[in-house]
Design an enzyme around this catalytic site. Structure first.
Site, PDB file in Angstrom:
ATOM      1  N   TRP A 184       0.853  -1.192   0.000  1.00 13.76           N
ATOM      2  CA  TRP A 184       0.000   0.000   0.000  1.00 13.76           C
ATOM      3  C   TRP A 184       0.888   1.242   0.000  1.00 13.76           C
ATOM      4  CZ3 TRP A 184      -0.309   4.112   3.496  1.00 13.76           C
ATOM      5  CH2 TRP A 184      -1.258   5.095   3.124  1.00 13.76           C
ATOM      6  N   GLU A 225      -2.978  -2.768  -2.597  1.00  7.92           N
ATOM      7  CA  GLU A 225      -4.133  -2.241  -1.861  1.00  7.92           C
ATOM      8  C   GLU A 225      -4.482  -0.823  -2.308  1.00  7.92           C
ATOM      9  OE1 GLU A 225      -3.429  -2.033   2.340  1.00  7.92           O
ATOM     10  OE2 GLU A 225      -5.437  -1.278   2.788  1.00  7.92           O
ATOM     11  N   LYS A 227      -7.088   2.695  -2.481  1.00 13.48           N
ATOM     12  CA  LYS A 227      -7.753   3.587  -1.540  1.00 13.48           C
ATOM     13  C   LYS A 227      -8.532   4.604  -2.348  1.00 13.48           C
ATOM     14  CE  LYS A 227      -6.404   5.863   2.739  1.00 13.48           C
ATOM     15  NZ  LYS A 227      -5.447   5.718   3.829  1.00 13.48           N
ATOM     16  N   ASP A 259      -9.441  -3.212   1.310  1.00 15.60           N
ATOM     17  CA  ASP A 259      -9.579  -2.795   2.705  1.00 15.60           C
ATOM     18  C   ASP A 259     -11.005  -2.272   2.841  1.00 15.60           C
ATOM     19  OD1 ASP A 259      -9.644  -0.892   4.953  1.00 15.60           O
ATOM     20  OD2 ASP A 259      -7.476  -1.181   5.069  1.00 15.60           O
ATOM     21  N   HIS A 262     -11.749   1.434   2.538  1.00 22.00           N
ATOM     22  CA  HIS A 262     -11.188   2.217   1.436  1.00 22.00           C
ATOM     23  C   HIS A 262     -12.138   2.476   0.284  1.00 22.00           C
ATOM     24  CE1 HIS A 262      -6.691   1.540   2.586  1.00 22.00           C
ATOM     25  NE2 HIS A 262      -7.436   1.978   3.582  1.00 22.00           N
ATOM     26  N   HIS A 286      -8.379  -6.602   3.925  1.00 19.31           N
ATOM     27  CA  HIS A 286      -8.043  -5.899   5.154  1.00 19.31           C
ATOM     28  C   HIS A 286      -9.365  -5.587   5.829  1.00 19.31           C
ATOM     29  CE1 HIS A 286      -3.701  -4.151   4.855  1.00 19.31           C
ATOM     30  NE2 HIS A 286      -3.738  -5.455   5.014  1.00 19.31           N
ATOM     31  N   ASP A 294     -12.451   6.118   6.288  1.00 20.14           N
ATOM     32  CA  ASP A 294     -11.393   5.147   6.572  1.00 20.14           C
ATOM     33  C   ASP A 294     -10.834   5.378   7.977  1.00 20.14           C
ATOM     34  OD1 ASP A 294      -9.391   3.256   6.232  1.00 20.14           O
ATOM     35  OD2 ASP A 294      -8.022   4.695   5.316  1.00 20.14           O
ATOM     36  N   ASP A 296     -10.374   3.277  10.509  1.00 25.71           N
ATOM     37  CA  ASP A 296      -9.578   2.199  11.105  1.00 25.71           C
ATOM     38  C   ASP A 296     -10.029   1.804  12.501  1.00 25.71           C
ATOM     39  OD1 ASP A 296      -7.541   1.730   8.939  1.00 25.71           O
ATOM     40  OD2 ASP A 296      -7.176   3.855   9.306  1.00 25.71           O
ATOM     41  N   ASP A 326      -6.887  -5.019   9.637  1.00 26.06           N
ATOM     42  CA  ASP A 326      -6.162  -3.742   9.584  1.00 26.06           C
ATOM     43  C   ASP A 326      -6.919  -2.682  10.373  1.00 26.06           C
ATOM     44  OD1 ASP A 326      -4.607  -1.565   9.067  1.00 26.06           O
ATOM     45  OD2 ASP A 326      -5.193  -1.362   6.961  1.00 26.06           O
TER      46      ASP A 326
HETATM   47  C1  RNT Z   1      -3.671   2.485   4.761  1.00 26.11           C
HETATM   48  C2  RNT Z   1      -3.823   1.042   4.437  1.00 26.11           C
HETATM   49  C3  RNT Z   1      -2.723   0.168   4.950  1.00 26.11           C
HETATM   50  C4  RNT Z   1      -2.308   0.480   6.367  1.00 26.11           C
HETATM   51  C5  RNT Z   1      -1.408  -0.574   6.976  1.00 26.11           C
HETATM   52  C6  RNT Z   1      -0.828  -0.117   8.251  1.00 26.11           C
HETATM   53  O1  RNT Z   1      -4.741   3.222   4.385  1.00 26.11           O
HETATM   54  O2  RNT Z   1      -5.048   0.575   4.926  1.00 26.11           O
HETATM   55  O3  RNT Z   1      -3.108  -1.150   4.814  1.00 26.11           O
HETATM   56  O4  RNT Z   1      -3.409   0.648   7.196  1.00 26.11           O
HETATM   57  O5  RNT Z   1      -0.457  -0.932   6.072  1.00 26.11           O
HETATM   58 ZN    ZN Z   2      -5.394  -1.571   4.840  1.00 23.94          ZN
END
Ligand code: RNT
Ligand code: ZN
Length: 410
Positions: A184, A225, A227, A259, A262, A286, A294, A296, A326
């Site tokens: 990523w 990955e 976004k 993810d 994302h 993820h 996003d 997290d 993630d």
């Molecule tokens: C960031 C991505 C990535 C990170 C990790 C820590 O937007 O989601 O995967 O969160 O690599």
């Molecule tokens: Zn991620």
């Protein structure tokens, strides 16, 4: 009533609805979930823990208990792993090298810098996944890495990517479990962009170089990955979903990582997965919990997490979909957060495995959408908790009161 009695009762109830709980538990036990190592320390890593995050990611919150040393970090990791039942992998980032190996540039990392993790994985009987760290570094300060127009910057990160794949290969070889190395990058523009093509051409070329060395997928699989937007890349992200989807499909040298945070808030990964399965594409996930964006957050047993796991379980796509986690939330205890996210995903998986999938598919095929919906709703009433608690018990872990096992200050 004892855990076993509760379970036996639940098993009968499920059987009455055509669901075999024993089979569900057997299947659950085989599916590895890759636990992200970075929730435990807000993604600080060992390379230079004082540096702080940059490159479009940030951990918010000030819960006490962030590890002050490697030893504390490792103790917390042991604790977290001891509370997640079933098969696991551990997902590392390149900023977590072994003790004494922290001083190297990321363009000089070698498999030997992570030998300690291989020993750790062997002693825990788990596999390892890997992530190059294309952020939180002076060479990423421009906001660009692999798509940078500066050949020195791009070259630095290409070398990092190549070396990370070799580390992944080493993990796969040593452990006999393929490593997924997930790439990523934060690259993008904060504001209105004049040339959207040039950086994408550079990115495609950079990945072509990184993936040029053939590595057996039995040892290492690379994922890319995407976004939608990030902090500092609000207007234009170079590595978008379409870009990576096409890249992976055409080049066949990597797979896509989705993810769950994302995408646009009205888009869900559970609806995208079957598109990849239909076209024979493996996918890395993820699993995160996006709250409005996003963010997290730690996964919980919510509808989308259940839907996502249903998509994998109902198609028996466990060989095609790699489940990774993630999240990084610094507002709650970090060990508990790690455990909660991993347990929630496994619980969602168990819910999915306890669905009467054949019955649901039959109702759909017959056009009986009433039965389809009501059967799905019925599942929510069945005593899933008793099955989960029994599963934890068979792994010598508490089902409900696991928080007691974690010491933490508020
Ligand atoms: C960031 C991505 C990535 C990170 C990790 C820590 O937007 O989601 O995967 O969160 O690599
Ligand atoms: Zn991620």
């Amino acid at each position: 009533m004892s855990i076993i009695q509760n379970y036996n009762h639940a098993r009968e109830l499920y059987a009455g609805h055509g669901v075999d709980t024993e089979l569900a538990l057997e299947r659950l036990d085989k599916v590895p979930v890759s636990i992200n190592c970075w929730q435990l320390d807000d993604l600080s890593g060992f390379e230079d823990p004082e540096r702080g995050l940059s490159g479009g990611i940030a951990a918010f919150g000030s819960a006490p208990g962030k590890p002050k040393s490697r030893a504390e970090y490792m103790a917390n990791l042991e604790k977290a792993l001891s509370l997640v039942p079933g098969r696991n992998k551990l997902a590392l980032h390149a900023i977590y090298p072994d003790e004494g190996r922290e001083g190297r540039g990321r363009d000089r990392l070698e498999p030997g810098d992570f030998a300690g993790w291989v020993d750790f994985a062997k002693s825990h009987g788990i596999g390892l996944d890997f992530n190059p760290t294309y952020f939180s570094h002076p060479m990423a300060d421009s906001g660009f890495t692999l798509a940078s127009a500066d050949p020195a910057v791009r070259g630095y990160w290409i070398e990092h990517g190549k070396r990370c794949r070799r580390i992944g290969q080493y993990f796969g070889r040593e452990l006999g479990i393929p490593c997924v190395t997930n790439h990523w990058i934060p690259d993008g523009y904060k504001d209105v962009t004049a040339d959207k093509l040039a950086p994408r051409l550079r990115l495609a070329e950079a990945y072509d170089e990184i993936f040029a060395e053939p590595i057996s997928p039995g040892e290492n699989i690379d994922s890319v990955e995407s976004k939608l937007f990030g902090l500092g890349s609000e207007s234009f992200v170079i590595g978008s979903h379409e870009f990576y989807m096409l890249y992976a499909a055409l080049r066949k040298n990597c797979i896509v990582c989705m993810d769950t945070g994302h995408f646009h808030p009205t888009e869900v990964v559970s609806s995208k997965l079957s598109a990849f399965l239909a076209l024979g594409q493996e996918v890395m996930l993820h699993v995160s919990r996006p709250v409005r964006w996003d963010s997290d957050h730690v996964p919980i047993l919510d509808d989308e997490c259940r839907s996502l796991m249903y998509e994998i379980a109902a198609q028996d796509a466990f060989d095609s979909v790699h489940i990774g986690l993630d999240y990084f939330d610094a507002s709650i205890n970090r060990v508990a957060a790690t455990v909660l996210g991993a347990r929630s995903v496994k619980q969602a998986l168990l819910c999915a495995l306890l669905e009467p999938v054949d019955e649901l598919k039959a109702a759909e095929a017959e056009g009986d959408f009433t039965r389809r919906l009501i059967t799905l709703e019925r599942s929510k009433l069945l005593p899933f908790g008793a099955v989960w608690e029994y599963y934890c018990e068979t792994h010598n872990m508490p089902g409900y009161d696991w928080l007691r096992e974690i010491e933490y200050a508020v």
